[in-house]
Scaffold this active site. Sequence first.
Site, PDB file in Angstrom:
ATOM      1  N   GLY A   1      -2.182  26.970 -73.003  1.00  0.00           N
ATOM      2  CA  GLY A   1      -3.367  27.655 -72.512  1.00  0.00           C
ATOM      3  C   GLY A   1      -3.396  27.654 -70.995  1.00  0.00           C
TER       4      GLY A   1
ATOM      5  N   ILE B   1      -4.886  20.175 -67.147  1.00  0.00           N
ATOM      6  CA  ILE B   1      -4.558  19.976 -68.564  1.00  0.00           C
ATOM      7  C   ILE B   1      -4.339  21.338 -69.204  1.00  0.00           C
ATOM      8  CG2 ILE B   1      -5.355  19.090 -70.792  1.00  0.00           C
ATOM      9  CD1 ILE B   1      -7.071  17.076 -69.262  1.00  0.00           C
TER      10      ILE B   1
ATOM     11  N   ALA C   1      -0.993  17.120 -65.921  1.00  0.00           N
ATOM     12  CA  ALA C   1      -0.286  16.875 -64.660  1.00  0.00           C
ATOM     13  C   ALA C   1      -1.268  16.242 -63.686  1.00  0.00           C
ATOM     14  CB  ALA C   1       0.277  18.172 -64.091  1.00  0.00           C
TER      15      ALA C   1
ATOM     16  N   THR D   1       0.037  27.165 -62.667  1.00  0.00           N
ATOM     17  CA  THR D   1      -0.099  25.894 -61.968  1.00  0.00           C
ATOM     18  C   THR D   1       1.261  25.462 -61.461  1.00  0.00           C
ATOM     19  OG1 THR D   1      -1.110  23.688 -62.032  1.00  0.00           O
ATOM     20  CG2 THR D   1       0.232  24.340 -63.929  1.00  0.00           C
TER      21      THR D   1
ATOM     22  N   CYS E   1      -4.584  27.450 -61.540  1.00  0.00           N
ATOM     23  CA  CYS E   1      -5.203  27.607 -62.849  1.00  0.00           C
ATOM     24  C   CYS E   1      -6.181  28.775 -62.903  1.00  0.00           C
ATOM     25  CB  CYS E   1      -5.894  26.319 -63.272  1.00  0.00           C
ATOM     26  SG  CYS E   1      -4.774  24.913 -63.329  1.00  0.00           S
TER      27      CYS E   1
ATOM     28  N   GLY F   1       0.713  19.386 -71.946  1.00  0.00           N
ATOM     29  CA  GLY F   1      -0.087  18.195 -71.683  1.00  0.00           C
ATOM     30  C   GLY F   1      -0.832  18.220 -70.379  1.00  0.00           C
TER      31      GLY F   1
END
Length: 313
Positions: free
Chosen positions: A137, A203, A217, A141, A233, A215
Amino acid sequence: MSFQVLPGACSTISIVPSFDCPSFKLLAIPWRLAKYFWIRTYIIMKIPPPSQNFHRSVSVWFVGFLQYQTAYRIQKYLANLHGMANSLNEGQSNDGTILIVEHAPVYTTGIRTSNDVESEGKKLKALGAEFYRTNRGGLTTFHGPGQLVVYPVLNLKNFNKSMKWYICKLEETIIQLCKSFGVEAGRSSNTGVWVKNEKLCAIGVHGSRYITTHGLALNVNNDLTWFSHIVPCGIPDKGVTSLSQVSGKQLTIANVINPFLESFSHEFECQIKMLPFKVREDIVNHLKKERLISSATEEQLLKNKAFISKQYS
């Protein structure tokens, strides 16, 4: 059945859980007292013992610096293993594996991407970074040296079959970790962990048949100027920060791994164990067949001790 978090962790739309996200004072190992040993270019890490006798068990695998594509292939292999009953033998449970890595500079974008992804990719590659489109999702980034990248590959059937619950627990894991460094972090209307209006941890996750990939960062002491080339993001008018900046301490990834594992263990109510050598060996053989790793990387992945690469100065 497959499902995705839409939007994911890098989102301009809030994901508001319909349940309470409990928080508590975590007795984490202080970073100053973390037991680690410097050996040439590696840091040997000791896994913190579980503070409770949880019935779930999650393996951990430190792989150090690794190319993004190789880390993704490892995730897929682990996801297949955790999707099969009794796939991890040697008395290991099948609840999940935490893959901990550092990446060379790389930009990734999720399924909520713009139509001009090819143009964006060319621009970012020209900066000297890699670029990948992924199935997580969120939007674009950055990952790079000094950033703790964690890919929990979990079977949520053994935890809670809710992706909202899962994201909430990842956020709480980082929030409690930050407290051990004297940093008050929290949530906002956007997914991730924030210190005021600056994002500290991104996330972005994916789930298929309740098996998670991708996951989080956490910015520890990475070069934040890489974020200036994107809208991190997809959230305009927001900044980014690092744990070193907000804590006022010069932290390294070695300082945060044990507190992270301790916090993860509490939030997900699981014991943390080393990933069995046989499983690592099988995955390495799989990567060799695909010609994704060099002999040096093979040796690195097969080491019996947990390690991460030493930070560049």
